[in-house]
Design a protein around this motif. Structure first.
Motif, short mmCIF file in Angstrom:
data_model
loop_
_atom_site.label_atom_id
_atom_site.label_comp_id
_atom_site.label_asym_id
_atom_site.label_seq_id
_atom_site.Cartn_x
_atom_site.Cartn_y
_atom_site.Cartn_z
N ARG A 37 5.93 -3.52 13.95
CA ARG A 37 5.31 -2.28 14.46
C ARG A 37 4.48 -2.91 16.41
NH1 ARG A 37 3.34 2.76 13.31
NH2 ARG A 37 1.44 2.19 14.17
N THR A 38 5.12 -4.16 16.05
CA THR A 38 4.87 -4.68 17.76
C THR A 38 3.30 -5.05 17.83
OG1 THR A 38 4.50 -2.85 18.59
CG2 THR A 38 6.46 -3.79 18.64
N TYR A 39 2.83 -4.80 16.99
CA TYR A 39 0.99 -5.51 16.52
C TYR A 39 0.42 -6.04 16.10
CZ TYR A 39 0.01 -1.51 14.30
OH TYR A 39 -0.35 -0.78 13.17
N ASN A 40 -0.43 -7.20 15.49
CA ASN A 40 -0.88 -8.18 14.77
C ASN A 40 -2.06 -6.84 13.93
OD1 ASN A 40 -2.43 -9.36 16.65
ND2 ASN A 40 -0.83 -11.28 16.19
N ARG A 41 -2.65 -8.27 13.17
CA ARG A 41 -4.27 -7.90 12.92
C ARG A 41 -5.22 -8.37 13.79
NH1 ARG A 41 -6.87 -9.93 7.83
NH2 ARG A 41 -8.31 -10.31 7.90
N GLU A 42 -5.19 -8.98 14.86
CA GLU A 42 -6.31 -9.29 15.60
C GLU A 42 -6.09 -7.98 16.87
OE1 GLU A 42 -4.35 -11.94 14.12
OE2 GLU A 42 -5.92 -12.32 12.57
N LYS A 90 11.34 1.35 16.95
CA LYS A 90 11.97 1.14 15.51
C LYS A 90 11.13 0.59 14.61
CE LYS A 90 15.27 -0.36 18.67
NZ LYS A 90 15.16 -0.56 20.03
N CYS A 91 10.03 1.15 13.84
CA CYS A 91 9.42 0.84 13.23
C CYS A 91 10.48 1.15 11.70
CB CYS A 91 8.29 2.07 12.70
SG CYS A 91 7.28 1.60 13.83
N SER A 92 10.67 0.09 11.14
CA SER A 92 11.65 -0.39 10.12
C SER A 92 12.21 0.04 8.58
CB SER A 92 11.96 -2.15 9.47
OG SER A 92 10.38 -2.76 9.12
N TYR A 93 10.87 1.02 8.65
CA TYR A 93 10.90 1.60 7.71
C TYR A 93 11.17 3.16 7.80
CZ TYR A 93 6.09 2.13 9.12
OH TYR A 93 5.47 2.37 11.01
N CYS A 94 11.05 3.79 8.81
CA CYS A 94 10.76 4.84 9.41
C CYS A 94 12.05 5.71 10.57
CB CYS A 94 9.77 4.85 10.22
SG CYS A 94 10.13 7.11 11.17
N ILE A 95 12.56 6.41 9.37
CA ILE A 95 13.47 7.32 9.92
C ILE A 95 13.06 8.39 10.97
CG2 ILE A 95 12.50 9.92 8.44
CD1 ILE A 95 15.29 9.88 7.47
N VAL A 96 12.66 8.58 11.40
CA VAL A 96 12.03 9.94 12.29
C VAL A 96 13.08 9.38 13.94
CG1 VAL A 96 10.35 10.04 14.44
CG2 VAL A 96 9.82 10.07 11.77
N PRO A 97 12.97 8.09 14.35
CA PRO A 97 14.26 8.05 15.38
C PRO A 97 15.29 8.33 15.35
CG PRO A 97 12.76 6.08 15.22
CD PRO A 97 12.43 6.46 13.82
#
Ligand code: SAH
Ligand code: SF4
Length: 430
Positions: free
Chosen positions: A262-267, A142-149
């Motif tokens: 995105r469900t991950y962070n930088r680390e 559910k990436c908040s910018y993405c139209i694909v779903p």
């Protein structure tokens, strides 16, 4: 994915007896396959559609079709806004085009259901030795910018045995390199029901690697969240899995990654890179980055630059954030980053990406690498063009046919391409 959908549309039209015209104006059917990932794709398409309308004003018999994600996102509205369109369909409904074209009455019709995988269409491959295979459709993220779903629906995976059989048949037809396609390829198999045909992405790589005559396996795109040791090890252990991974970063700021969902962070991203490189020290890593996501501060952006410096990607697709219809991020209007700020950040990002990619590319100079020949060089017809397993384009001197894999001694490198000479001695020995 979009290009592959076009191949399937072309294949289907050929099987119905259609051929391509040399001039647009001579066509009886004008078919658009649309992308909607960013606004620019939309606006460019609309101007082409107006051009098609002008042909149709001269010859009302011309049929105009609009397929793909833009069509899916506006649905029946397409007929209201562009009354000259005869048929419109979403990416999951390509097969309905044939139904429409062979039906008795050509009254305007739209096809926008999500039916899961509707493949099994003939495809017309641009090169006989390279193929795309869609392993899943849709996306459950559910990436908040993405139209694909919203344009491609929920993820549906194709059975593993069916994919293996399809690739085996392609190899029998002369395919040497396959690119597996999905929005989130390493989530493949997760939601399939137990039973025949179920398997993980790593298992799929293993089974495809076992096919005799298949030289190269590529895939796009994996999601960092799902990048586990099994897939990382497949790169190290399986000869045909190419030493290249496209791992989309999007942002180097954990705060922005969270807002992007995105469900991950930088680390976690850096930890995945470390794991991949621990097992595959020479692998090429490429990525996607978005600048100017709503609320991105100078500090957030500086973190993106830092991650790109630290990783040293071999290349990247870089995008300015583009608000898309009915996505969560498009609502954050008050936080939108001004265009000038985004453009300025993009310039700085591209500088880092290209400099690091150029530095990385130097590791290939002096090595002799296998190149899959694609044709003649775009800038010098006397030279050949192909790709190494790492995905880099090589322009080189030598004699070989498209589809051959030949050894090339790499003599120089830029951030984008390599140059070299076909190694006749090495070739004689193989
Ligand atoms: N499923 C793939 C990406 C598909 S879209 C993945 O998750 O990696 C390809 C790329 O387009 C994305 O990785 C992202 O960088 C970019 N993109 C998608 N939506 C965008 C938007 N609204 N604005 C700018 N870039 C976008
Ligand atoms: Fe879009 Fe995210 Fe799915 Fe990729 S993973 S297609 S960016 S929603």
């Amino acid at each position: 994915m979009n290009e592959h959908d076009s191949e399937r549309m072309k294949g289907m039209l050929e099987s119905l007896g259609y051929t391509e015209t040399a001039e647009q104006q001579d066509a009886g059917l004008i078919l658009f396959n649309t992308c909607s990932i960013r606004e620019k794709a939309d606006s460019r398409f609309i101007s082409y559609l107006q051009l098609a309308a002008s042909y149709k004003r001269r010859d009302p018999e011309i049929v105009i079709g609009v397929g793909g994600c833009w069509a899916q996102s506006v649905k029946e509205d397409v007929f209201r806004r562009f009354p000259f369109v005869d048929v419109a369909f979403g990416p999951g409904q390509v097969h309905k085009l044939a139904e429409f074209l062979t039906s008795e009455s050509l009254t305007a019709q739209g096809f926008f259901e999500f039916e899961g995988f509707t493949g099994h269409l003939p495809e017309k491959r641009a090169r006989s030795f390279q193929s795309w295979v869609q392993i899943s459709v849709g996306c459950n993220m559910k990436c908040s910018y993405c139209i694909v779903p919203s344009t491609r629906g929920r993820q549906v995976d194709r059975p593993l045995d069916e994919l293996v059989a399809e690739v085996r048949a392609q190899v029998a037809e002369g395919v040497r390199e396959v690119t597996l396609l999905g929005q989130n390829v390493n989530a493949y198999g997760r939601e399939m029901r137990a039973g025949a045909g179920r398997g993980s992405f790593a298992q799929l790589l293993h089974e495809l690697d076992a096919i005799d005559g298949l030289d190269r396996i590529r895939y796009t795109s994996p999601h960092p969240q799902d990048m586990k040791e099994d897939v990382v090890l497949a790169h190290a252990e399986l000869d045909s899995v190419c030493p290249h991974m496209h791992l989309p970063l999007q942002s180097g700021s954990s705060r922005i990654l969270k807002a992007m969902r995105r469900t991950y962070n930088r680390e976690r991203f850096l930890d995945r890179v470390a794991l991949i490189r621990e097992h595959n020290p020479d692998i090429a890593l490429t990525t996607d980055v978005i600048v100017g996501f709503p609320g991105e501060t100078e500090e957030d952006f500086a973190e993106t630059l830092e991650v790109c410096e630290a990783v040293g990607f071999d290349g990247a697709f870089t995008f300015i954030y583009s608000p898309r219809r009915e996505t969560e991020a498009a609502e954050l209007v008050a936080d939108f980053v001004g265009h000038e700020v985004s453009v300025e950040r993009m310039d700085r990002l591209v500088e880092v990406i290209q400099r690091r990619a150029g530095e990385q590319a130097r590791r290939f100079v002096g090595r002799t690498l296998d190149v899959l020949v694609e044709g003649s060089s775009r800038t010098d017809a006397a030279r050949l063009r192909g790709r190494i397993g790492h995905g880099k384009v090589v322009n080189f001197s030598g004699l070989a046919e498209p589809g051959e894999i030949v050894p090339v001694a790499i003599t120089s490198a830029t951030s984008q391409t390599l140059a070299g000479e076909m190694s006749l001695l090495a070739r004689a020995l193989t």
